[in-house]
Design a protein around this motif. Structure first.
Motif, PDB file in Angstrom:
ATOM      1  N   LEU A   1       0.827  -1.209   0.000  1.00 32.10           N
ATOM      2  CA  LEU A   1       0.000   0.000   0.000  1.00 32.10           C
ATOM      3  C   LEU A   1       0.864   1.264   0.000  1.00 32.10           C
ATOM      4  CD1 LEU A   1      -2.786  -1.048   2.530  1.00 32.10           C
ATOM      5  CD2 LEU A   1      -3.054  -0.705   0.065  1.00 32.10           C
ATOM      6  N   ASP A   2       1.957   1.218   0.740  1.00 26.49           N
ATOM      7  CA  ASP A   2       2.850   2.382   0.796  1.00 26.49           C
ATOM      8  C   ASP A   2       3.546   2.633  -0.547  1.00 26.49           C
ATOM      9  OD1 ASP A   2       2.207   2.777   3.436  1.00 26.49           O
ATOM     10  OD2 ASP A   2       3.990   1.763   4.221  1.00 26.49           O
ATOM     11  N   SER A   3       3.679   1.585  -1.348  1.00 29.14           N
ATOM     12  CA  SER A   3       4.460   1.695  -2.579  1.00 29.14           C
ATOM     13  C   SER A   3       3.638   2.137  -3.780  1.00 29.14           C
ATOM     14  CB  SER A   3       5.124   0.350  -2.908  1.00 29.14           C
ATOM     15  OG  SER A   3       4.157  -0.612  -3.288  1.00 29.14           O
ATOM     16  N   VAL A   4       2.307   2.130  -3.643  1.00 26.35           N
ATOM     17  CA  VAL A   4       1.467   2.466  -4.800  1.00 26.35           C
ATOM     18  C   VAL A   4       0.811   3.823  -4.624  1.00 26.35           C
ATOM     19  CG1 VAL A   4       1.007   0.057  -5.364  1.00 26.35           C
ATOM     20  CG2 VAL A   4      -0.546   1.270  -3.828  1.00 26.35           C
ATOM     21  N   THR A   5       0.575   4.464  -5.743  1.00 26.70           N
ATOM     22  CA  THR A   5      -0.152   5.731  -5.766  1.00 26.70           C
ATOM     23  C   THR A   5      -1.536   5.465  -6.336  1.00 26.70           C
ATOM     24  OG1 THR A   5       1.884   6.994  -6.105  1.00 26.70           O
ATOM     25  CG2 THR A   5      -0.192   8.083  -6.653  1.00 26.70           C
ATOM     26  N   ILE A   6      -2.557   5.733  -5.551  1.00 24.48           N
ATOM     27  CA  ILE A   6      -3.932   5.486  -5.975  1.00 24.48           C
ATOM     28  C   ILE A   6      -4.556   6.803  -6.417  1.00 24.48           C
ATOM     29  CG2 ILE A   6      -6.170   4.542  -5.325  1.00 24.48           C
ATOM     30  CD1 ILE A   6      -3.929   2.501  -5.317  1.00 24.48           C
ATOM     31  N   GLU A   7      -4.744   6.948  -7.730  1.00 24.29           N
ATOM     32  CA  GLU A   7      -5.405   8.130  -8.260  1.00 24.29           C
ATOM     33  C   GLU A   7      -6.913   7.999  -8.064  1.00 24.29           C
ATOM     34  OE1 GLU A   7      -3.662  10.571  -9.214  1.00 24.29           O
ATOM     35  OE2 GLU A   7      -1.688   9.671  -9.513  1.00 24.29           O
ATOM     36  N   SER A   8      -7.625   9.096  -8.299  1.00 18.77           N
ATOM     37  CA  SER A   8      -9.075   9.099  -8.090  1.00 18.77           C
ATOM     38  C   SER A   8      -9.789   8.125  -9.018  1.00 18.77           C
ATOM     39  CB  SER A   8      -9.636  10.509  -8.290  1.00 18.77           C
ATOM     40  OG  SER A   8      -9.357  10.972  -9.597  1.00 18.77           O
ATOM     41  N   ASN A   9      -9.165   7.806 -10.151  1.00 17.92           N
ATOM     42  CA  ASN A   9      -9.805   6.880 -11.086  1.00 17.92           C
ATOM     43  C   ASN A   9      -9.308   5.442 -10.915  1.00 17.92           C
ATOM     44  OD1 ASN A   9      -7.267   7.506 -11.977  1.00 17.92           O
ATOM     45  ND2 ASN A   9      -7.783   7.511 -14.134  1.00 17.92           N
ATOM     46  N   ASN A  10      -8.526   5.190  -9.868  1.00 18.84           N
ATOM     47  CA  ASN A  10      -8.064   3.850  -9.554  1.00 18.84           C
ATOM     48  C   ASN A  10      -8.691   3.386  -8.254  1.00 18.84           C
ATOM     49  OD1 ASN A  10      -6.374   3.896 -11.806  1.00 18.84           O
ATOM     50  ND2 ASN A  10      -4.680   4.746 -10.644  1.00 18.84           N
ATOM     51  N   LEU A  11      -9.111   2.138  -8.219  1.00 15.67           N
ATOM     52  CA  LEU A  11      -9.775   1.613  -7.040  1.00 15.67           C
ATOM     53  C   LEU A  11      -8.990   0.453  -6.452  1.00 15.67           C
ATOM     54  CD1 LEU A  11     -13.489   1.537  -8.277  1.00 15.67           C
ATOM     55  CD2 LEU A  11     -12.351   3.316  -6.933  1.00 15.67           C
ATOM     56  N   ILE A  12      -9.051   0.339  -5.141  1.00 15.60           N
ATOM     57  CA  ILE A  12      -8.394  -0.763  -4.451  1.00 15.60           C
ATOM     58  C   ILE A  12      -9.374  -1.348  -3.444  1.00 15.60           C
ATOM     59  CG2 ILE A  12      -7.327   0.699  -2.673  1.00 15.60           C
ATOM     60  CD1 ILE A  12      -4.821  -1.148  -3.029  1.00 15.60           C
ATOM     61  N   GLY A  13      -9.430  -2.665  -3.393  1.00 14.57           N
ATOM     62  CA  GLY A  13     -10.329  -3.353  -2.480  1.00 14.57           C
ATOM     63  C   GLY A  13      -9.554  -4.297  -1.572  1.00 14.57           C
ATOM     64  N   LEU A  14     -10.239  -4.829  -0.591  1.00  9.81           N
ATOM     65  CA  LEU A  14      -9.629  -5.768   0.352  1.00  9.81           C
ATOM     66  C   LEU A  14     -10.599  -6.914   0.585  1.00  9.81           C
ATOM     67  CD1 LEU A  14      -7.391  -6.529   2.451  1.00  9.81           C
ATOM     68  CD2 LEU A  14      -8.706  -5.184   4.119  1.00  9.81           C
ATOM     69  N   LEU A  15     -10.119  -8.132   0.367  1.00 11.14           N
ATOM     70  CA  LEU A  15     -10.897  -9.324   0.666  1.00 11.14           C
ATOM     71  C   LEU A  15     -10.119 -10.155   1.671  1.00 11.14           C
ATOM     72  CD1 LEU A  15     -12.939 -11.570  -1.666  1.00 11.14           C
ATOM     73  CD2 LEU A  15     -11.219 -12.641  -0.199  1.00 11.14           C
ATOM     74  N   THR A  16     -10.734 -10.459   2.805  1.00  9.31           N
ATOM     75  CA  THR A  16     -10.090 -11.300   3.819  1.00  9.31           C
ATOM     76  C   THR A  16     -10.789 -12.649   3.864  1.00  9.31           C
ATOM     77  OG1 THR A  16     -11.511 -10.453   5.600  1.00  9.31           O
ATOM     78  CG2 THR A  16      -9.435  -9.297   5.198  1.00  9.31           C
ATOM     79  N   PHE A  17     -10.054 -13.667   4.310  1.00  4.90           N
ATOM     80  CA  PHE A  17     -10.645 -15.000   4.336  1.00  4.90           C
ATOM     81  C   PHE A  17      -9.945 -15.898   5.349  1.00  4.90           C
ATOM     82  CE2 PHE A  17      -6.950 -15.634   1.734  1.00  4.90           C
ATOM     83  CZ  PHE A  17      -6.586 -16.960   1.919  1.00  4.90           C
ATOM     84  N   ALA A  18     -10.655 -16.918   5.744  1.00  4.26           N
ATOM     85  CA  ALA A  18     -10.114 -18.047   6.503  1.00  4.26           C
ATOM     86  C   ALA A  18     -10.742 -19.286   5.878  1.00  4.26           C
ATOM     87  CB  ALA A  18     -10.414 -17.915   7.993  1.00  4.26           C
ATOM     88  N   ASP A  19     -11.770 -19.846   6.537  1.00  7.88           N
ATOM     89  CA  ASP A  19     -12.510 -20.916   5.883  1.00  7.88           C
ATOM     90  C   ASP A  19     -13.624 -20.315   5.037  1.00  7.88           C
ATOM     91  OD1 ASP A  19     -14.518 -20.282   7.739  1.00  7.88           O
ATOM     92  OD2 ASP A  19     -13.850 -21.842   9.119  1.00  7.88           O
ATOM     93  N   ARG A  20     -14.465 -21.145   4.464  1.00  2.00           N
ATOM     94  CA  ARG A  20     -15.460 -20.675   3.500  1.00  2.00           C
ATOM     95  C   ARG A  20     -16.454 -19.696   4.123  1.00  2.00           C
ATOM     96  NH1 ARG A  20     -18.102 -25.880   1.312  1.00  2.00           N
ATOM     97  NH2 ARG A  20     -19.288 -24.376   0.096  1.00  2.00           N
ATOM     98  N   GLU A  21     -16.675 -19.809   5.422  1.00  2.00           N
ATOM     99  CA  GLU A  21     -17.642 -18.928   6.090  1.00  2.00           C
ATOM    100  C   GLU A  21     -17.065 -17.547   6.387  1.00  2.00           C
ATOM    101  OE1 GLU A  21     -17.211 -22.162   6.959  1.00  2.00           O
ATOM    102  OE2 GLU A  21     -19.069 -22.782   5.980  1.00  2.00           O
TER     103      GLU A  21
END
Length: 198
Positions: free
Chosen positions: A65-85
């Motif tokens: 995250l520190d290494s990238v520049t996110i412009e207003s027209n670029n989107l970043i998401g986060l998906l976390t997981f363990a088991d299927r639930e």
């Protein structure tokens, strides 16, 4: 050598049915309209508790995250997981600081690692997030898939290629099948300690 080549619209002679076309207007391409969507997939399974793997994965995500520049027209998401639930997709945003704050508070849970199902979910969520442009999934994991009953490596590759999503992966351990998945989608694979050179 092309660096000194000048260009003007008058240099182009367009013809239609053999006749020159007059008053042709050329519009400059605006690169600010090119969108990029990146979905970070973060492993929170119980195996991440071993030898502070979760701490190193958090550090890896923060480094990215520190290494990238996110412009207003670029989107970043986060998906976390363990088991299927425990597969959770956070909203896509151009505010990487909010994602960084969320990562700090993450903790392990679940009983197994549904890595392939999480990646597959991320592929579809990234592809269908209502934004065009380039699509990327970046996986941070210890690499131990052990409870995805309905998704195989080949399924991931097929879905990613069909939907135009490139997969990159950062793993705690050397996991050849994860490397195979990433490289088969025109992405790359690295292990922690390689400076997260994505």
């Amino acid at each position: 050598r092309l660096e000194n080549l000048s260009f003007s619209p008058e240099m182009i002679n367009l013809k239609e049915d053999g006749e020159s076309v007059k008053n042709v207007q050329f519009d400059k391409i605006n690169n600010s309209n090119v969108y990029t969507s990146t979905n970070i997939v973060m492993d929170l399974s119980v195996s991440m508790e071993q030898n502070n793997r979760i701490g190193r994965i958090k550090s890896g995500v923060q480094t990215f995250l520190d290494s990238v520049t996110i412009e207003s027209n670029n989107l970043i998401g986060l998906l976390t997981f363990a088991d299927r639930e425990y597969i959770t997709q956070y909203p896509f945003s151009s505010d990487k600081n909010s994602i960084s704050t969320s990562v700090v508070d993450m903790y392990t849970h679940g009983n197994c690692t549904a890595l392939y199902e999480a990646i597959n979910t991320a592929i579809f969520n990234t592809s269908y997030n209502n934004v065009g442009g380039s699509k990327y999934v970046i996986v941070f994991t210890d690499g131990e898939e052990n409870c995805s009953d309905f998704v195989s490596a080949e399924t991931l590759i097929q879905n990613a290629l069909q939907l135009g999503v490139t997969i990159y992966a950062v793993s705690e351990d050397d996991y050849s099948e994860l490397a195979y998945i990433a490289e088969s989608t025109n992405g790359s694979y690295t292990t922690i300690g390689n400076d997260y050179d994505l």
